[in-house]
Design a protein around this motif. Structure first.
Motif, mmCIF file in Angstrom:
data_model
loop_
_atom_site.group_PDB
_atom_site.id
_atom_site.type_symbol
_atom_site.label_atom_id
_atom_site.label_comp_id
_atom_site.label_asym_id
_atom_site.label_seq_id
_atom_site.Cartn_x
_atom_site.Cartn_y
_atom_site.Cartn_z
ATOM 1 N N ARG A 31 0.768 -1.261 0.150
ATOM 2 C CA ARG A 31 0.061 0.095 -0.018
ATOM 3 C C ARG A 31 0.985 1.345 0.017
ATOM 4 O O ARG A 31 1.918 1.220 0.730
ATOM 5 C CB ARG A 31 -0.795 0.041 1.260
ATOM 6 C CG ARG A 31 -2.075 1.229 1.043
ATOM 7 C CD ARG A 31 -2.840 1.476 2.330
ATOM 8 N NE ARG A 31 -3.796 2.211 2.217
ATOM 9 C CZ ARG A 31 -4.680 2.700 2.840
ATOM 10 N NH1 ARG A 31 -4.590 2.299 4.290
ATOM 11 N NH2 ARG A 31 -5.771 3.610 2.623
ATOM 12 N N ARG A 32 0.387 2.030 -0.837
ATOM 13 C CA ARG A 32 1.182 3.456 -0.710
ATOM 14 C C ARG A 32 0.546 4.216 0.564
ATOM 15 O O ARG A 32 -0.791 4.507 0.362
ATOM 16 C CB ARG A 32 1.133 4.333 -1.943
ATOM 17 C CG ARG A 32 1.960 5.714 -1.830
ATOM 18 C CD ARG A 32 1.965 6.432 -3.381
ATOM 19 N NE ARG A 32 0.577 7.153 -3.340
ATOM 20 C CZ ARG A 32 -0.033 7.426 -4.494
ATOM 21 N NH1 ARG A 32 0.424 7.037 -5.719
ATOM 22 N NH2 ARG A 32 -1.004 8.128 -4.554
ATOM 23 N N LEU A 52 -1.301 -1.651 6.276
ATOM 24 C CA LEU A 52 -2.419 -0.767 6.222
ATOM 25 C C LEU A 52 -2.269 0.578 6.478
ATOM 26 O O LEU A 52 -2.679 1.493 5.995
ATOM 27 C CB LEU A 52 -3.417 -1.682 7.207
ATOM 28 C CG LEU A 52 -4.827 -0.716 7.564
ATOM 29 C CD1 LEU A 52 -5.624 -0.547 6.195
ATOM 30 C CD2 LEU A 52 -5.504 -1.216 8.504
ATOM 31 N N THR A 53 -1.370 0.957 7.671
ATOM 32 C CA THR A 53 -0.924 2.120 8.129
ATOM 33 C C THR A 53 0.483 2.647 8.088
ATOM 34 O O THR A 53 0.789 3.467 8.224
ATOM 35 C CB THR A 53 -1.385 2.360 9.587
ATOM 36 O OG1 THR A 53 -0.756 1.341 10.116
ATOM 37 C CG2 THR A 53 -2.988 1.947 9.898
ATOM 38 N N GLY A 54 1.215 1.720 7.376
ATOM 39 C CA GLY A 54 2.749 2.102 7.236
ATOM 40 C C GLY A 54 3.406 1.995 8.413
ATOM 41 O O GLY A 54 4.138 2.682 8.968
ATOM 42 N N SER A 55 2.920 0.841 9.241
ATOM 43 C CA SER A 55 3.618 0.608 10.596
ATOM 44 C C SER A 55 5.107 0.486 10.511
ATOM 45 O O SER A 55 5.837 -0.119 9.588
ATOM 46 C CB SER A 55 2.937 -0.653 11.102
ATOM 47 O OG SER A 55 1.748 -0.849 11.167
ATOM 48 N N LEU A 288 -5.125 7.447 3.472
ATOM 49 C CA LEU A 288 -3.865 7.192 3.416
ATOM 50 C C LEU A 288 -3.131 7.219 1.914
ATOM 51 O O LEU A 288 -3.444 6.198 1.268
ATOM 52 C CB LEU A 288 -3.171 6.034 4.265
ATOM 53 C CG LEU A 288 -3.227 6.352 5.690
ATOM 54 C CD1 LEU A 288 -2.741 5.049 6.420
ATOM 55 C CD2 LEU A 288 -2.189 7.313 6.042
ATOM 56 N N GLY A 289 -2.333 8.006 1.484
ATOM 57 C CA GLY A 289 -1.598 7.588 0.374
ATOM 58 C C GLY A 289 -2.173 8.318 -0.876
ATOM 59 O O GLY A 289 -1.819 8.446 -1.977
ATOM 60 N N GLY A 290 -3.570 8.647 -0.559
ATOM 61 C CA GLY A 290 -4.213 9.123 -1.781
ATOM 62 C C GLY A 290 -3.912 10.896 -2.529
ATOM 63 O O GLY A 290 -3.965 10.854 -3.573
ATOM 64 N N LYS A 291 -3.640 11.504 -1.578
ATOM 65 C CA LYS A 291 -3.298 12.969 -1.825
ATOM 66 C C LYS A 291 -1.847 13.326 -1.383
ATOM 67 O O LYS A 291 -1.382 12.660 -0.804
ATOM 68 C CB LYS A 291 -4.230 13.842 -1.269
ATOM 69 C CG LYS A 291 -4.474 13.861 0.237
ATOM 70 C CD LYS A 291 -5.472 14.709 0.766
ATOM 71 C CE LYS A 291 -5.788 14.610 2.346
ATOM 72 N NZ LYS A 291 -4.771 15.075 2.964
ATOM 73 N N LEU A 292 -1.435 14.651 -1.989
ATOM 74 C CA LEU A 292 -0.287 14.902 -1.454
ATOM 75 C C LEU A 292 -0.266 15.526 -0.256
ATOM 76 O O LEU A 292 -0.955 16.623 0.045
ATOM 77 C CB LEU A 292 0.297 15.909 -2.297
ATOM 78 C CG LEU A 292 1.750 16.698 -1.892
ATOM 79 C CD1 LEU A 292 2.905 15.505 -2.297
ATOM 80 C CD2 LEU A 292 1.947 17.869 -2.868
#
Length: 313
Positions: A31-32, A52-55, A288-292
């Motif tokens: 996931r980004r 999921l959350t960039g753990s 998460l990861g969708g926008k700048l």
């Protein structure tokens, strides 16, 4: 004395953020979790991929440097990233997938005592899938259920990270004597260290190799970040690093975590980073990861920053 609970993240250089984004999301199924910029140079993207959350312990991060040349491989560099997968069957699944998608890869082998499958991304970054064999993973790791990879074969997080150096004992002393890593294997030109005995999620393989130092470029590894709980622990390690004679950056607020940087006697760049506040500091889990996303101190420059960045999916 505080203990290091494992890796935090590892950061690389990419020449093309769009191609990088495609590989790590659409090929590896990660996931980004954050699309942001290099806080020291906001003209370049900084992309994070993970669970999921960039753990902490799952994060692969990339700085986009469009002018980056090729990497000239050598010593005194971080040279390979291990990624844990659930089983031997997972390795066989990934071998078939790499063949189908024309990903550069080797044969099934053994690495640091585990069944393994080496491969490279589109820019020659060396990675290796490692069989976690049902062993423990950190409780904080959370699977991303929307991954294109099924749960039986999904990448879990970061495993053994390989560091190649001219003088093995120098880096060994840093890991062992400052941070309390345990040496679990040793041969003439290689030693394996673990921050948590018996666990791959904090493992570092140190190899000794003579010759010229690596010249970094696209597909090279910039630094390894190791994990601490909070600012109190970070201050403890800042003092410990300085007492050993190393120069520390001092504590830097990266908004998503706090960190410090230092180079060991072989020139390897280490970061020490806190678990929190994490990537949900300015985003919901769903977003998460969708926008700048920009840290608050860069928000006033958003229009200028966005104008210089090429859009990515």
């Amino acid at each position: 004395m505080f203990k290091i609970p494992g890796h935090h993240h590892i950061s690389m250089i990419t020449k093309n953020a769009q191609a990088n984004n495609q590989f790590y999301q659409k090929v590896l199924g990660m996931r980004r979790v954050k699309k942001t910029v290099n806080q020291d140079n906001p003209s370049m993207y900084h992309l994070f991929y993970g669970d999921l959350t960039g753990s902490a312990g799952t994060e692969l991060s990339f700085f986009e440097m469009p002018l980056a040349g090729r990497t000239y491989r050598g010593t005194n560099a971080i040279t390979q990233i291990g990624l844990l997968v659930p089983s031997l069957e997972s390795l066989e699944y990934w071998k078939r997938r790499f063949e189908l998608l024309d990903v550069t890869h080797g044969e099934l082998t053994t690495y640091a005592g585990r069944a393994a499958l080496p491969f490279e991304d589109t820019e020659g970054l060396r990675l290796i899938l490692l069989n976690n064999n049902g062993e423990e993973i950190p409780e904080s790791w959370s699977a991303w259920e929307d991954s294109i990879i099924g749960k039986d074969h999904r990448i879990l997080g970061i495993g053994a990270v390989e560091i190649t150096v001219r003088y093995l004992e120098r880096t060994a002393r840093t890991l062992r004597d400052i941070f309390g890593y345990v040496e679990v294997a040793r041969s003439e030109n290689e030693a394996i260290y673990q921050s948590v005995a018996g666990q791959a999620f904090g493992e570092i393989v140190v190899k000794q190799q003579e010759g010229p130092s690596e010249k970094p470029g696209k597909g090279s590894i910039h630094h390894l970040a190791i994990r601490v709980k909070n600012e109190e622990e970070l201050r403890y390690w800042d003092k410990a690093v300085k007492e050993r004679g190393f120069q520390s950056s001092g504590i830097v607020d990266r908004f998503y975590f706090q960190s410090l940087y230092f180079r060991d006697s072989n020139g390897i760049l280490f970061e020490i980073a806190t678990d929190g506040p994490g990537f949900t500091a300015d985003s919901t889990i769903e977003e998460l990861g969708g926008k700048l996303d920009l840290p608050p101190f860069l928000e006033e420059q958003r229009a200028e920053i966005e104008a210089k960045l090429a859009p990515i999916d």
